[in-house]
Design a protein around this motif. Structure first.
Motif, PDB file in Angstrom:
ATOM      1  N   GLU A  66     -10.000   4.312  -6.143  1.00  0.00           N
ATOM      2  CA  GLU A  66      -8.886   4.225  -5.217  1.00  0.00           C
ATOM      3  C   GLU A  66      -7.899   5.363  -5.490  1.00  0.00           C
ATOM      4  OE1 GLU A  66      -9.227   2.430  -8.065  1.00  0.00           O
ATOM      5  OE2 GLU A  66      -7.840   0.732  -7.986  1.00  0.00           O
ATOM      6  N   PHE A 121      -3.410   2.673  -7.126  1.00  0.00           N
ATOM      7  CA  PHE A 121      -3.746   2.247  -8.487  1.00  0.00           C
ATOM      8  C   PHE A 121      -2.484   1.873  -9.254  1.00  0.00           C
ATOM      9  CE2 PHE A 121      -4.100   3.366 -12.959  1.00  0.00           C
ATOM     10  CZ  PHE A 121      -5.248   2.712 -13.351  1.00  0.00           C
ATOM     11  N   PRO A 143     -10.764   5.862 -12.175  1.00  0.00           N
ATOM     12  CA  PRO A 143     -12.217   5.686 -12.216  1.00  0.00           C
ATOM     13  C   PRO A 143     -12.732   4.706 -11.170  1.00  0.00           C
ATOM     14  CG  PRO A 143     -11.164   4.714 -14.144  1.00  0.00           C
ATOM     15  CD  PRO A 143     -10.122   5.489 -13.442  1.00  0.00           C
ATOM     16  N   GLY A 144     -11.878   3.770 -10.740  1.00  0.00           N
ATOM     17  CA  GLY A 144     -12.336   2.796  -9.753  1.00  0.00           C
ATOM     18  C   GLY A 144     -12.480   3.366  -8.356  1.00  0.00           C
ATOM     19  N   SER A 176     -24.431   1.405   5.426  1.00  0.00           N
ATOM     20  CA  SER A 176     -23.053   1.282   4.981  1.00  0.00           C
ATOM     21  C   SER A 176     -22.329   2.620   5.140  1.00  0.00           C
ATOM     22  CB  SER A 176     -23.018   0.821   3.529  1.00  0.00           C
ATOM     23  OG  SER A 176     -23.682   1.765   2.730  1.00  0.00           O
ATOM     24  N   LYS A 188     -19.345   4.421   5.524  1.00  0.00           N
ATOM     25  CA  LYS A 188     -17.925   4.117   5.418  1.00  0.00           C
ATOM     26  C   LYS A 188     -17.119   5.390   5.571  1.00  0.00           C
ATOM     27  CE  LYS A 188     -18.597   0.645   1.984  1.00  0.00           C
ATOM     28  NZ  LYS A 188     -18.851   0.959   0.625  1.00  0.00           N
TER      29      LYS A 188
END
Lengths: 409, 401
Positions: A184, A189, A181-182, A94, A96
């Motif tokens: 992005e 966001f 925190p996610g 993966s 990326k």
């Protein structure tokens, strides 16, 4: 070609012309610029020029700016720029590409001038088509109103109509530096967070983007902007800021924002709480599924009044009284329905009075009058916000139906 | 156009309606999966936050509330999808204060860029401080009503702060909520954990039927998380904790154990221990009426292995059937003692009948007496005697012995 038969000669000439024309169409794009050759701006922050500049930042601020022929150093403009690193080739699994961001700033008066000067801080062209959010600090908005701040964004062809505008009572730049925190970028966001307005009645999210703000300004209407706050590492959206004639006149809280949605009938889902009459301190919650809202103006001589009819259907969402009510009993449900209807009325009136006190029609009262009573509107439109709207009355009737009491009950 | 063509057109149109994609689909990465929920009192702060920031953060994350007070703090642990593998934690936590859970949840969308998705909640953790304020029924009401919640959500009680548990990153780096819910799945092998019939579906059922509830207790200290013992509820009111030994005894009574470890001191040499490993059991609890007197008989037959023998096998020969019989008697004695201990805790001290063990037997086997006593049952129950008879049979002494 002189000795060829004329028929063949024309054919060849025709062929040449055709090929030239095809070559024109099939050639590549002459002004293309690849993704990695652009600096995509994801979010914009506008502060007052002296905001957030400690003694260490003074030197940097002096360096990042320019000599200005006209005007003063009034605003500090910051861009959040996307930093694209392509995926490494040859790595299996993966692998990326990662999206990072960085923030650059400049001070000046004309936003357009600052922006072009900021080209001196980046190696590639700044690209404004993907701006997700514009964050305005309260200090900047108070300085000279909203119009000078968003004028550039209304005029420039690259800026899109669906760009979200937000307002913060503190500094705007830290919101661009904030790392959600996610994972992005914070620009994305903020914009996505605002898109949850259907489920979260505490954010306006409706008609708060650049296109709608532009239209409202052109129609000499109020502008509504969602409020966002950043403290420590918590970002929170809730409530809104209201501008009247380009002037910031105040924030309204989450409760008034929700009530305003009831007035205009733009809520999709909502959580309505009411205090249980038998058990003070305990709360009963209604979850709205669908509603039918009709706001109608009436003219009676010189007197203008409105009727608001709301019919709501939904679920019993939560009942903090625990097992003390028998909710299988229709009598109990009827009582709760009445309780919720009373609360909807209270909430709508709360925001109605908030708007009247602010002397601004933040809902759709003026538009309804214009549509249904155009003659009256002609008479009052000039003094609508300041004199007429604060004195109109509202007659409400709310009907709530609880269809269901929950899944595991 | 002939008839065939018309039909073909209609069929095509019908097919395209049926085979078209899902209009309200939402991709995985566009959802914020909530893995764990923590419910605290509103004054609980974020671990490690500077106290001077705390008040400001608290006012930023919350909302103006038309009804009620800031009573609870609801914290949601959210899964980070994608992102880099080196990240310290697979989850993060957002938090809010208020009274209605539903209102807080919807307001928390103001802290999230994607819609919050509750179908995969693994655990709900409730702090003791909250239970002192309100009954279990009102705290869990939202989770029982909302259609996104599943019945298999695990419910834990912690004496400390619940938020610290959802902020905890397991050593194995797996997502915190999954870790917490997996711990209790092993309850069949661990008699110290009250794992049977403690998920949301059962809690819901018990609340509706006025049955006493037992929920597993969980604690975190520094980097250690431990599940063991139970919180006991009389109806939906929290009455106290039961320790691991009492929980094990209760499992013997209610027959919810699958495997168990029973320890006794060696009958010949009391300074070391012998351990019995339970494989299979036959447990019968039956009510009896004698005039006005109600009493229960508990019959337990257990089959198992010698799991461990700490002494010297030269002295304690497990091939000796005499010795094995002695051990069987000692184990039976110990199980009876364990059951007595748990009866003392549950029946005498807490006056609760979790897992519905005794009450249900009364209802089923002695319905006429039940009809007579059900209104005074709460007073009668603590006084009911229990006659215990345990029979242990050791079937093996281990693989390599």
């Amino acid at each position: 070609m002189g000795y060829l038969a004329p028929k063949i000669r024309y054919k060849r000439l025709f062929g040449c012309i055709l090929m030239t024309i095809i070559a024109l169409f099939t050639s590549g794009c002459w002004d293309r610029s690849e993704l990695e050759e652009r600096r995509l701006v994801l979010a914009v922050a506008i502060d007052r020029a002296d905001q957030g500049l400690g003694p260490e930042e003074q030197d940097a601020a002096k360096l990042e700016t320019f000599v200005q022929p006209h005007g003063s150093k009034r605003y500090r403009l910051s861009f959040q720029i996307m930093d694209i690193t392509p995926a490494k080739s040859g790595v299996t699994g993966s692998a990326k590409g990662q999206i990072g961001t960085y923030v650059i700033s400049n001070t000046g008066e004309s936003l357009f001038q600052m922006l072009r000067d900021m080209q001196g801080q980046v190696d590639q062209q700044l690209w404004m088509e993907h701006i997700q959010a514009i964050v305005i600090s309260e200090a900047a908005a108070k300085q000279s109103g909203l119009l000078p701040i968003i004028d550039y964004f209304r005029r420039d062809a690259e800026v899109r109509g669906l760009t979200k505008i937000l307002m913060t009572s503190g500094e705007a730049r830290p919101l661009l530096e904030y790392q959600p925190p996610g994972g992005e970028p914070s620009g994305i966001f903020l914009a996505n967070s605002l898109r949850q307005y259907r489920k979260n009645p505490h954010v306006p999210g409706w008609r708060t983007d650049v296109g709608d703000a532009a239209r409202s300004i052109d129609n000499k209407n109020r502008v509504l902007i969602a409020r966002v706050e950043l403290v420590d590492d918590v970002v929170k959206l809730g409530g809104m800021a209201i501008f009247k004639k380009g002037k910031f006149i105040g924030y309204v809280d989450e409760y008034a924002t929700q009530g305003g949605k009831f007035l205009s009938g733009i809520e999709k889902s909502a959580i309505i709480t009411a205090q249980c009459p038998q058990h003070p301190g305990k709360i009963i919650v209604f979850e709205l599924f669908r509603h039918d809202t009709k706001l109608k103006p009436h003219v009676d001589g010189e007197n203008i009044y409105y009727t608001l009819d709301i019919a709501m259907r939904g679920n019993l969402g939560e009942n903090q009284c625990g097992r003390e009510h028998d909710i299988m009993d229709t009598e109990v449900i009827h009582k709760i329905e009445e309780l919720i209807a009373e609360e909807v009325k209270r909430n709508a009136l709360y925001s109605f009075h908030t708007y009247q006190d602010l002397k601004v029609d933040a809902s759709v009262f003026g538009a309804k009058l214009q549509a249904y009573e155009p003659l009256m509107w002609e008479k009052v439109k000039d003094s609508w916000n300041d004199e007429v709207f604060p004195n109109v009355s509202l007659i409400m009737s709310v009907n709530v139906v609880i269809e269901n009491i929950g899944e595991h009950k | 156009m002939d008839k065939k063509k018309v039909i073909a057109c209609i069929v095509l149109i019908c097919l395209s309606i049926l085979t078209a994609g899902c209009w309200d689909r939402r991709e995985l990465q566009e959802r914020n999966f909530v893995l764990a929920v923590a419910i605290d009192t509103a004054d609980v702060g974020k671990p490690g936050m500077k106290p001077e920031n705390e008040a400001e953060v608290k006012s930023a994350e919350t909302f103006v509330q038309p009804h009620g007070t800031k009573r609870y703090r609801l914290s949601l642990q959210i899964l980070k999808l994608g992102g880099d593998e080196q990240a310290k934690s697979k989850t993060y936590v957002i938090s809010n204060t208020g009274d209605s859970m539903f209102e807080m949840v919807r307001d928390m969308l103001g802290q999230s860029s994607k819609s919050l998705w509750f179908e995969h909640i693994q655990v709900i953790i409730i702090s003791e401080a909250v239970l002192q304020e309100a009954g279990l029924g009102e705290i869990l009401d939202f989770f029982r009503r909302d259609s996104e919640m599943r019945s298999r959500i695990k419910v834990y009680i912690t004496p400390g702060e619940a938020r610290a548990l959802v902020e905890y990153t397991p050593q194995s780096k797996e997502a915190g909520g999954l870790y917490l819910s997996e711990i209790i799945r092993l309850h069949t092998r661990n008699t110290h954990v009250a794992g049977a019939r403690t998920d949301l579906g059962f809690v819901s059922q018990y609340l509706d039927n006025n049955i006493d509830i037992m929920l597993p207790r969980i604690e975190v200290a520094d980097k250690v998380v431990k599940v063991g013992g139970a919180a006991i509820f009389s109806k939906d009111r929290f009455v106290g904790y039961a320790d691991e030994y009492a929980v094990a005894g209760r499992k013997f009574v209610a027959a919810t154990e699958k495997s168990a470890i029973v320890t006794v001191p060696c009958p010949n040499h009391p300074d070391h221990q012998v351990i019995f490993e339970l494989y299979r059991h036959d447990t019968r609890l039956s009510p009896h009426i004698d005039g006005d007197r109600i009493y229960f008989i508990l019959d337990i037959t257990m089959y198992g292995n010698i799991g461990e023998l700490q002494g010297d096998i030269e002295n304690d020969d497990t091939m000796d059937s005499q010795y094995i019989h002695k051990l069987e008697a000692a184990f039976a004695n110990e199980i009876e003692h364990n059951v007595r201990y748990s009866q003392d805790v549950f029946q005498k001290q807490l006056k609760a009948d979790p897992l519905n063990a005794f009450t249900k037997k009364m209802k089923v086997y002695k319905p006429e007496t039940w009809e007579k006593v059900k209104d005074q049952w709460d007073d009668i129950y603590p006084e009911i005697p229990l006659i215990i008879s345990v029979n242990v049979s050791i079937r093996g002494i281990g693989s390599h012995k």
